[in-house]
Design a protein around this motif. Structure first.
Motif, mmCIF file in Angstrom:
data_model
loop_
_atom_site.group_PDB
_atom_site.id
_atom_site.type_symbol
_atom_site.label_atom_id
_atom_site.label_comp_id
_atom_site.label_asym_id
_atom_site.label_seq_id
_atom_site.Cartn_x
_atom_site.Cartn_y
_atom_site.Cartn_z
ATOM 1 N N ASN A 196 47.442 -15.725 65.617
ATOM 2 C CA ASN A 196 46.163 -16.368 65.939
ATOM 3 C C ASN A 196 46.331 -17.677 66.699
ATOM 4 O OD1 ASN A 196 44.648 -14.312 64.675
ATOM 5 N ND2 ASN A 196 44.952 -15.290 62.666
ATOM 6 N N HIS A 197 47.553 -18.011 67.022
ATOM 7 C CA HIS A 197 47.854 -19.224 67.800
ATOM 8 C C HIS A 197 47.301 -20.485 67.135
ATOM 9 C CE1 HIS A 197 48.210 -16.508 71.612
ATOM 10 N NE2 HIS A 197 49.265 -16.406 70.813
ATOM 11 N N THR A 198 47.581 -20.599 65.835
ATOM 12 C CA THR A 198 47.168 -21.808 65.111
ATOM 13 C C THR A 198 48.074 -22.994 65.445
ATOM 14 O OG1 THR A 198 48.543 -21.269 63.179
ATOM 15 C CG2 THR A 198 46.275 -20.427 63.198
ATOM 16 N N ILE A 199 49.284 -22.716 65.922
ATOM 17 C CA ILE A 199 50.200 -23.788 66.319
ATOM 18 C C ILE A 199 49.766 -24.293 67.692
ATOM 19 C CG2 ILE A 199 52.586 -24.388 66.903
ATOM 20 C CD1 ILE A 199 53.471 -22.103 65.011
ATOM 21 N N LYS A 200 49.418 -25.570 67.751
ATOM 22 C CA LYS A 200 48.899 -26.149 68.998
ATOM 23 C C LYS A 200 49.963 -26.891 69.801
ATOM 24 C CE LYS A 200 44.866 -24.588 67.979
ATOM 25 N NZ LYS A 200 44.400 -23.362 68.676
ATOM 26 N N ALA A 201 51.041 -27.305 69.136
ATOM 27 C CA ALA A 201 52.071 -28.055 69.867
ATOM 28 C C ALA A 201 53.414 -27.945 69.169
ATOM 29 C CB ALA A 201 51.675 -29.527 70.001
ATOM 30 N N ILE A 202 54.459 -28.013 69.970
ATOM 31 C CA ILE A 202 55.837 -28.139 69.492
ATOM 32 C C ILE A 202 56.309 -29.534 69.893
ATOM 33 C CG2 ILE A 202 58.153 -27.163 69.507
ATOM 34 C CD1 ILE A 202 55.941 -25.178 68.644
ATOM 35 N N CYS A 203 56.743 -30.323 68.916
ATOM 36 C CA CYS A 203 57.232 -31.675 69.183
ATOM 37 C C CYS A 203 58.725 -31.732 68.893
ATOM 38 C CB CYS A 203 56.498 -32.703 68.322
ATOM 39 S SG CYS A 203 54.753 -32.895 68.732
ATOM 40 N N GLY A 216 54.595 -46.208 71.276
ATOM 41 C CA GLY A 216 53.285 -46.093 71.899
ATOM 42 C C GLY A 216 53.189 -44.875 72.791
ATOM 43 N N ALA A 217 54.278 -44.562 73.482
ATOM 44 C CA ALA A 217 54.299 -43.362 74.317
ATOM 45 C C ALA A 217 54.147 -42.108 73.465
ATOM 46 C CB ALA A 217 55.598 -43.317 75.123
ATOM 47 N N TRP A 218 54.786 -42.091 72.284
ATOM 48 C CA TRP A 218 54.579 -40.982 71.326
ATOM 49 C C TRP A 218 53.089 -40.793 71.051
ATOM 50 C CZ3 TRP A 218 58.282 -42.705 66.805
ATOM 51 C CH2 TRP A 218 59.601 -42.302 67.081
ATOM 52 N N GLU A 219 52.448 -41.910 70.667
ATOM 53 C CA GLU A 219 51.035 -41.845 70.278
ATOM 54 C C GLU A 219 50.175 -41.369 71.443
ATOM 55 O OE1 GLU A 219 47.600 -44.833 68.487
ATOM 56 O OE2 GLU A 219 49.703 -45.151 67.947
ATOM 57 N N SER A 220 50.479 -41.828 72.639
ATOM 58 C CA SER A 220 49.750 -41.388 73.817
ATOM 59 C C SER A 220 49.860 -39.883 74.000
ATOM 60 C CB SER A 220 50.303 -42.110 75.050
ATOM 61 O OG SER A 220 49.886 -41.492 76.240
ATOM 62 N N ALA A 221 51.069 -39.349 73.855
ATOM 63 C CA ALA A 221 51.288 -37.915 74.036
ATOM 64 C C ALA A 221 50.475 -37.097 73.043
ATOM 65 C CB ALA A 221 52.773 -37.601 73.896
ATOM 66 N N LEU A 222 50.423 -37.563 71.806
ATOM 67 C CA LEU A 222 49.745 -36.821 70.746
ATOM 68 C C LEU A 222 48.229 -36.914 70.852
ATOM 69 C CD1 LEU A 222 52.009 -37.984 67.772
ATOM 70 C CD2 LEU A 222 51.966 -35.672 68.744
ATOM 71 N N THR A 223 47.722 -38.130 70.999
ATOM 72 C CA THR A 223 46.277 -38.326 70.880
ATOM 73 C C THR A 223 45.502 -37.860 72.099
ATOM 74 O OG1 THR A 223 46.503 -40.629 71.642
ATOM 75 C CG2 THR A 223 46.510 -40.244 69.253
ATOM 76 N N ASN A 224 46.168 -37.736 73.229
ATOM 77 C CA ASN A 224 45.467 -37.265 74.427
ATOM 78 C C ASN A 224 45.411 -35.751 74.534
ATOM 79 O OD1 ASN A 224 44.610 -39.517 76.484
ATOM 80 N ND2 ASN A 224 46.534 -40.215 75.563
ATOM 81 N N THR A 225 46.221 -35.056 73.758
ATOM 82 C CA THR A 225 46.302 -33.597 73.903
ATOM 83 C C THR A 225 45.861 -32.831 72.664
ATOM 84 O OG1 THR A 225 48.626 -33.638 73.199
ATOM 85 C CG2 THR A 225 48.188 -33.770 75.570
ATOM 86 N N LEU A 226 45.763 -33.503 71.515
ATOM 87 C CA LEU A 226 45.519 -32.810 70.245
ATOM 88 C C LEU A 226 44.339 -33.415 69.509
ATOM 89 C CD1 LEU A 226 49.263 -32.655 69.148
ATOM 90 C CD2 LEU A 226 47.912 -30.728 70.019
ATOM 91 N N SER A 227 43.884 -32.702 68.491
ATOM 92 C CA SER A 227 42.782 -33.164 67.645
ATOM 93 C C SER A 227 43.252 -33.235 66.197
ATOM 94 C CB SER A 227 41.587 -32.203 67.742
ATOM 95 O OG SER A 227 41.104 -32.134 69.067
ATOM 96 N N GLN A 233 54.473 -40.626 62.314
ATOM 97 C CA GLN A 233 53.316 -40.961 63.144
ATOM 98 C C GLN A 233 52.355 -39.783 63.242
ATOM 99 O OE1 GLN A 233 53.265 -41.138 67.646
ATOM 100 N NE2 GLN A 233 53.288 -43.347 67.234
ATOM 101 N N GLN A 234 52.888 -38.595 63.429
ATOM 102 C CA GLN A 234 52.050 -37.400 63.524
ATOM 103 C C GLN A 234 51.211 -37.212 62.259
ATOM 104 O OE1 GLN A 234 55.001 -34.377 64.319
ATOM 105 N NE2 GLN A 234 55.723 -35.505 66.115
ATOM 106 N N LYS A 235 51.824 -37.437 61.123
ATOM 107 C CA LYS A 235 51.095 -37.286 59.857
ATOM 108 C C LYS A 235 50.022 -38.360 59.711
ATOM 109 C CE LYS A 235 54.862 -35.058 57.280
ATOM 110 N NZ LYS A 235 55.851 -35.194 56.182
ATOM 111 N N ARG A 236 50.343 -39.578 60.086
ATOM 112 C CA ARG A 236 49.394 -40.679 59.948
ATOM 113 C C ARG A 236 48.221 -40.554 60.923
ATOM 114 N NH1 ARG A 236 53.575 -45.657 59.834
ATOM 115 N NH2 ARG A 236 51.696 -46.944 59.779
ATOM 116 N N LEU A 237 48.425 -39.791 61.991
ATOM 117 C CA LEU A 237 47.336 -39.506 62.920
ATOM 118 C C LEU A 237 46.541 -38.265 62.503
ATOM 119 C CD1 LEU A 237 49.212 -40.279 66.263
ATOM 120 C CD2 LEU A 237 47.276 -41.557 65.328
ATOM 121 N N ASN A 238 46.849 -37.775 61.313
ATOM 122 C CA ASN A 238 46.079 -36.683 60.674
ATOM 123 C C ASN A 238 46.241 -35.318 61.338
ATOM 124 O OD1 ASN A 238 44.912 -38.358 58.624
ATOM 125 N ND2 ASN A 238 43.507 -39.178 60.163
#
Length: 401
Positions: free
Chosen positions: A135-142, A71-82, A102-107
């Protein structure tokens, strides 16, 4: 009656969940309370202030969710990314694999950098990707700080150095589930944007608290995040922080009191002393493995973990049988090999509320089990190697000096 109870104390040496201190158990042994009374907000306020210390941050904002590390994973991803955002994510073992799933399933658009299991994250590939991303297409490093499936620890400061070298604005999201409170972790110094951990690991609590800490940059990212979130929405928490009541829904009262006791124990010992203790336990375990003539799954010294050791067994031995026999005959729990290393390794967890004599008991048990399954071991070799090292390195207990 306990399920399949055995005499004496059970020896729990999986890399989480871990042993719970008696002080924590007693602190949790209490009735329910009204979380809207003055008592729980007052308790929560001190907890939020103190959990920042285990992340080594002064600028981060912590959130305590009634959840697991997943759940903490999901919180980190969904609050900062689209959805559709590009993420670079490192696959080095079972738990990094699960986070990537999880990252893939969250699209999210996940750019997977895979290493052989037993190796750390390939930071040369990261450098190459960042250098090409004008162009800074990378939004996050996990990245998983400590991969418990293989006993590999990644160098988070090196990731930050690469990001800074290319002046890249990507967020740095770090799974510290089996590292925070056991290994050196410096959120502010390493420029980590979101760090997370779980209560059942080095904090030595029951499962049920996912603790996330967000940098100011991560909080700013919530303003543009379009991911769907409800239960894990940081903004809901922030509203109640401002009100001074802290909780948008009912927390686990007992776990909050347990967390208070757990943090008190850590601070009494001293966080740096806790980290040093884990280093001793890790070193002693590796010396035992070497004395047995077996190999560590971790392929280089730079990646060794001080919270878990994954021991590679010979091809003629099934490591699953070692774990089964440990539980059935010796009342000892060891970690199974997972996924690609199933049947090939067993894992000795050495994290949380654990001391050197407890570890030696575990190592003695492992030696008997190895003898049971036909491995040509001289009983006492590993224990002797570990105890010789520990006898020279165990300090006086700080509270007893």
């Amino acid at each position: 009656m306990d399920y399949m109870n055995g005499p004496g104390r059970h020896h729990l040496f999986v890399p989480g969940p871990v042993n719970i201190p008696e002080q924590v158990i007693r602190a949790m042994n209490r009735n329910n309370e009204d979380y809207r009374s003055p008592a729980i907000p007052a308790l929560t306020k001190t907890l939020l202030e103190d959990v920042k210390k285990i992340f080594k941050t002064t600028s981060g904002t912590p959130f305590m969710f009634p959840t697991t590390g997943t759940g903490a994973w999901e919180s980190a991803l969904t609050n900062t990314l689209s959805p559709g955002d590009r993420i670079v994510s490192f696959l080095i073992g079972q738990f990094s694999l699960l986070w990537i799933d999880q990252q893939k399933r969250l699209n999210f658009d996940v750019d997977v950098v895979e290493s052989e299991w037993g190796q750390g994250a390939n930071l040369q590939v990261l450098a190459s990707k960042l250098s090409q991303d004008q162009n800074h297409t990378i939004k996050a490093i996990c990245i998983v700080h400590n991969e418990t499936a293989t006993g590999v620890t990644n160098d988070i400061s090196a990731v930050r150095t690469i990001l800074d070298h290319y002046n890249h604005p990507a967020l740095l999201l770090v799974d510290g589930v089996s590292s925070i409170c056991a290994l050196d972790f410096r959120m502010d110094e390493w420029g980590v944007d979101v760090a997370l951990t779980g209560s059942q690991k080095a904090l030595s609590l029951p499962t049920g608290l996912g603790i996330v800490c967000a940098s100011p940059k991560a909080l700013e990212a919530t303003k543009t995040s379009k991911s769907l979130k409800v239960f894990f929405d940081w903004n809901d928490y922030l509203k109640f922080y401002k009100l001074g009541t802290y909780w948008p829904y009912t927390p686990s009262i007992q776990l909050l009191y347990g967390l208070r006791a757990a943090l008190d124990l850590i601070f009494e010992e001293g966080l740096d002393n806790v980290i040093a203790r884990h280093a001793r336990l890790g070193k002693a375990t590796r010396l035992a493995v070497e004395a047995w003539g077996l190999k560590n799954c971790t392929q280089k010294e730079e990646w060794i973990s001080n919270t878990v050791t994954a021991v590679v067994v010979p091809p003629n031995i099934d490591s699953t049988e070692i774990v089964k026999r440990a539980w059935k005959r010796y009342n000892l729990s060891l970690g199974l090999g997972l996924n690609k290393v199933a049947g090939k390794v067993f894992r000795i967890g050495h994290l949380g509320n654990l001391n050197e004599l407890q570890l030696l008991g575990c190592l003695a048990g492992v030696e008997m089990i190895l003898k049971d399954v036909g491995y040509p071991i001289v009983l006492g070799n590993g224990v002797a190697a570990a105890s010789t090292y520990l006898q020279h390195h165990i300090p006086l207990i700080p509270s007893r000096i």
